[in-house]
Design a protein around this motif. Sequence first.
Motif: not given
Length: 283
Positions: A160-174
């Motif tokens: 899946g895709t992981w973020k601090n904030d799904c709407k506004n987060g810039v950082a992500s890990m897939t």
Amino acid sequence: MKYLKLIIIFFTINLCKGQNDIADFLTTWYEIEKQQEGYRIVDCGYEGEWIRIKKDSINEHGVMEESFFKIHHIKEDGNSTSIYINGIEKYIISWIDKKKGIIQISSSFNENKRYYVAKSYLGRIKRVKGTGKNCISNDKFEEVKQYAYSKSEKKYSADGTWKNDCKNGVASMTIKDKEGSLVVLFNQIYVEMMEIKRYDFEKGIAYKLKSIPEDNGSFGITLPWKDYLNNKPIVYIKILKNNEIDFYWYGFYNNKTKKREITECQFDQENKKQKIILKKCNP
């Protein structure tokens, strides 16, 4: 009187350090067998088990697998020293014979008491050739290794895709199967990762740098990527409930300097809390 107080304070500090100061254990320890007549090393023709303790980490190498943990905190309790790898799990170390460099280690996730000798004392331990009774054959080694890995794969997944904030987060890990991608620093460093180890006792997965990145910013292209391309983990995650994971960024390990570099990532910048909990954005 002032000097007397300083002497008392100095004495108290050294007394509280105790006999099991962590500095005594900062080396590589090799597993040995306890016998009635003493201790021995069984040579099976392959690398045996060892534990390497550093100021901030502990690396356990087993016949079947290898574990790497950052040290959470250290606590002394009487004649033993507990090295915590998180708030609960720990390694418990106590001296058996300090003059011969022999310790006993158990852990909260493996209660079997094992004996180890310090690297500098290794040559003093009797070495015997192993037999089929206490060694693993090559065929059996591969069979058990593959079974253990495939079995752990079915228990939990980080896809899946992981973020601090799904709407506004810039950082992500897939993550997809055994590979993933990570925004280390926005507009600067993007990396591809590969799974290297699973830790079933806490549903943990470690990842290493898969390849030298092809698309980086002006800062990212200046980094010594060839020195970062090794088997050291750069990311560790733990699967939690409710589509969340506990994320830890180690930084890149430099083969030349023997140090971690770029030890803060985009997730750290977005979330200033000590623990980073990511949410799954495509459940």
